[in-house]
Structure formats: structure tokens, C-alpha cells
Design a protein around this motif. Sequence first.
Motif, PDB file in Angstrom:
ATOM      1  N   GLN A 198     -11.465 -45.861 -29.060  1.00 50.33           N
ATOM      2  CA  GLN A 198     -10.133 -46.837 -28.733  1.00 50.33           C
ATOM      3  C   GLN A 198      -9.298 -47.112 -29.866  1.00 50.33           C
ATOM      4  O   GLN A 198      -8.118 -46.782 -30.156  1.00 50.33           O
ATOM      5  CB  GLN A 198     -10.938 -48.660 -28.370  1.00 50.33           C
ATOM      6  CG  GLN A 198     -11.656 -48.029 -26.891  1.00 50.33           C
ATOM      7  CD  GLN A 198     -12.453 -49.841 -26.564  1.00 50.33           C
ATOM      8  OE1 GLN A 198     -13.254 -49.530 -26.139  1.00 50.33           O
ATOM      9  NE2 GLN A 198     -11.455 -50.681 -27.391  1.00 50.33           N
ATOM     10  N   LEU A 201      -3.679 -49.627 -22.192  1.00 44.90           N
ATOM     11  CA  LEU A 201      -4.866 -49.831 -23.456  1.00 44.90           C
ATOM     12  C   LEU A 201      -5.826 -51.174 -23.696  1.00 44.90           C
ATOM     13  O   LEU A 201      -6.925 -50.889 -23.189  1.00 44.90           O
ATOM     14  CB  LEU A 201      -4.850 -49.467 -25.007  1.00 44.90           C
ATOM     15  CG  LEU A 201      -5.543 -49.273 -25.538  1.00 44.90           C
ATOM     16  CD1 LEU A 201      -7.025 -48.624 -25.626  1.00 44.90           C
ATOM     17  CD2 LEU A 201      -5.084 -48.995 -27.032  1.00 44.90           C
ATOM     18  N   SER A 236     -17.434 -42.691 -23.424  1.00 39.04           N
ATOM     19  CA  SER A 236     -16.588 -42.289 -24.653  1.00 39.04           C
ATOM     20  C   SER A 236     -17.326 -43.640 -25.174  1.00 39.04           C
ATOM     21  O   SER A 236     -17.978 -44.634 -25.125  1.00 39.04           O
ATOM     22  CB  SER A 236     -15.552 -43.097 -23.874  1.00 39.04           C
ATOM     23  OG  SER A 236     -15.185 -43.845 -23.354  1.00 39.04           O
ATOM     24  N   LEU A 278      -6.303 -41.794 -22.856  1.00 38.33           N
ATOM     25  CA  LEU A 278      -6.692 -43.269 -22.588  1.00 38.33           C
ATOM     26  C   LEU A 278      -7.930 -42.842 -20.806  1.00 38.33           C
ATOM     27  O   LEU A 278      -8.525 -43.633 -20.438  1.00 38.33           O
ATOM     28  CB  LEU A 278      -5.171 -43.733 -21.368  1.00 38.33           C
ATOM     29  CG  LEU A 278      -3.955 -44.116 -22.210  1.00 38.33           C
ATOM     30  CD1 LEU A 278      -3.097 -44.907 -21.705  1.00 38.33           C
ATOM     31  CD2 LEU A 278      -4.926 -45.554 -23.234  1.00 38.33           C
ATOM     32  N   ARG A 314     -13.587 -51.796 -20.218  1.00 37.29           N
ATOM     33  CA  ARG A 314     -14.717 -51.906 -20.471  1.00 37.29           C
ATOM     34  C   ARG A 314     -16.281 -53.178 -21.100  1.00 37.29           C
ATOM     35  O   ARG A 314     -17.164 -53.031 -20.654  1.00 37.29           O
ATOM     36  CB  ARG A 314     -14.573 -50.944 -21.910  1.00 37.29           C
ATOM     37  CG  ARG A 314     -13.521 -49.639 -21.307  1.00 37.29           C
ATOM     38  CD  ARG A 314     -13.798 -49.201 -23.077  1.00 37.29           C
ATOM     39  NE  ARG A 314     -14.317 -48.501 -23.838  1.00 37.29           N
ATOM     40  CZ  ARG A 314     -14.963 -47.416 -24.043  1.00 37.29           C
ATOM     41  NH1 ARG A 314     -14.842 -46.391 -23.334  1.00 37.29           N
ATOM     42  NH2 ARG A 314     -16.123 -47.548 -24.630  1.00 37.29           N
ATOM     43  N   LEU A 374     -11.114 -42.480 -21.594  1.00 39.98           N
ATOM     44  CA  LEU A 374     -11.420 -43.954 -22.424  1.00 39.98           C
ATOM     45  C   LEU A 374     -12.068 -45.023 -21.355  1.00 39.98           C
ATOM     46  O   LEU A 374     -13.067 -45.512 -21.383  1.00 39.98           O
ATOM     47  CB  LEU A 374     -10.044 -44.860 -23.266  1.00 39.98           C
ATOM     48  CG  LEU A 374     -10.242 -44.637 -24.598  1.00 39.98           C
ATOM     49  CD1 LEU A 374      -9.384 -45.729 -24.556  1.00 39.98           C
ATOM     50  CD2 LEU A 374     -11.246 -44.410 -25.560  1.00 39.98           C
ATOM     51  N   GLU A 375     -11.308 -44.212 -19.486  1.00 36.80           N
ATOM     52  CA  GLU A 375     -12.174 -44.980 -18.714  1.00 36.80           C
ATOM     53  C   GLU A 375     -13.576 -44.604 -18.680  1.00 36.80           C
ATOM     54  O   GLU A 375     -14.503 -45.040 -17.750  1.00 36.80           O
ATOM     55  CB  GLU A 375     -11.114 -44.223 -17.403  1.00 36.80           C
ATOM     56  CG  GLU A 375      -9.880 -45.477 -17.782  1.00 36.80           C
ATOM     57  CD  GLU A 375      -8.799 -44.904 -16.375  1.00 36.80           C
ATOM     58  OE1 GLU A 375      -9.191 -43.911 -15.972  1.00 36.80           O
ATOM     59  OE2 GLU A 375      -8.263 -46.067 -16.051  1.00 36.80           O
ATOM     60  N   VAL A 426      -5.427 -46.109 -29.994  1.00 36.92           N
ATOM     61  CA  VAL A 426      -4.800 -46.243 -30.600  1.00 36.92           C
ATOM     62  C   VAL A 426      -3.471 -46.663 -31.929  1.00 36.92           C
ATOM     63  O   VAL A 426      -1.988 -45.721 -31.872  1.00 36.92           O
ATOM     64  CB  VAL A 426      -4.736 -48.188 -31.675  1.00 36.92           C
ATOM     65  CG1 VAL A 426      -3.968 -49.031 -32.450  1.00 36.92           C
ATOM     66  CG2 VAL A 426      -5.941 -48.988 -30.182  1.00 36.92           C
ATOM     67  N   THR A 465      -9.718 -51.645 -21.719  1.00 40.18           N
ATOM     68  CA  THR A 465     -10.739 -52.127 -23.091  1.00 40.18           C
ATOM     69  C   THR A 465     -10.874 -53.530 -21.637  1.00 40.18           C
ATOM     70  O   THR A 465     -12.301 -53.558 -22.727  1.00 40.18           O
ATOM     71  CB  THR A 465      -9.301 -52.962 -24.400  1.00 40.18           C
ATOM     72  OG1 THR A 465      -9.310 -51.287 -24.702  1.00 40.18           O
ATOM     73  CG2 THR A 465     -10.454 -53.430 -25.540  1.00 40.18           C
TER      74      THR A 465
END
Length: 63
Positions: free
Chosen positions: A24, A52, A19, A11, A59, A14-15, A28, A56
Motif C-alpha cells: 500500500q 486506494l 499482496s 491498485l 482489506r 492490492l485487491e 501511495v 485499504t
Amino acid sequence: MSPHILIDEALEALEHPSSEPGAQAVVVRMITNMLTGDAITVEEFNHYCQRLLKITRQRKEAA
């Protein structure tokens, strides 16, 4: 390594703006597999899914 650490690291990755968009989906699947493998509880699954979703949305706003 703890499933919680693995999910947290995924996670956090992803920030970062660098990435990849498909990352994502990988996260998941990771969270779902940990739930179905009884590595995390339903409550923990919900917590990680909320994190998440927040990432999302952030982003999407940044794009």
C-alpha cells in the motif's frame, strides 16, 4: 507505459489477498510521484486516492 495503466495495475494487485502489507505504501508513493511529476492531474490523483482508500478499507475488514 501509461501512468494510468501502471496505477490501475498496482491498485488491482492490492485487491488480491496475497499482496504484501507494505504494498500500500508503495502504491501511495507511486501515485504521489506521478502527481509531482505532472504525469497525472490533481483530479486523477484524488480519484486514485479514493480507490486506494476503498481497497485499504476492504482489506482491513477482511482481516
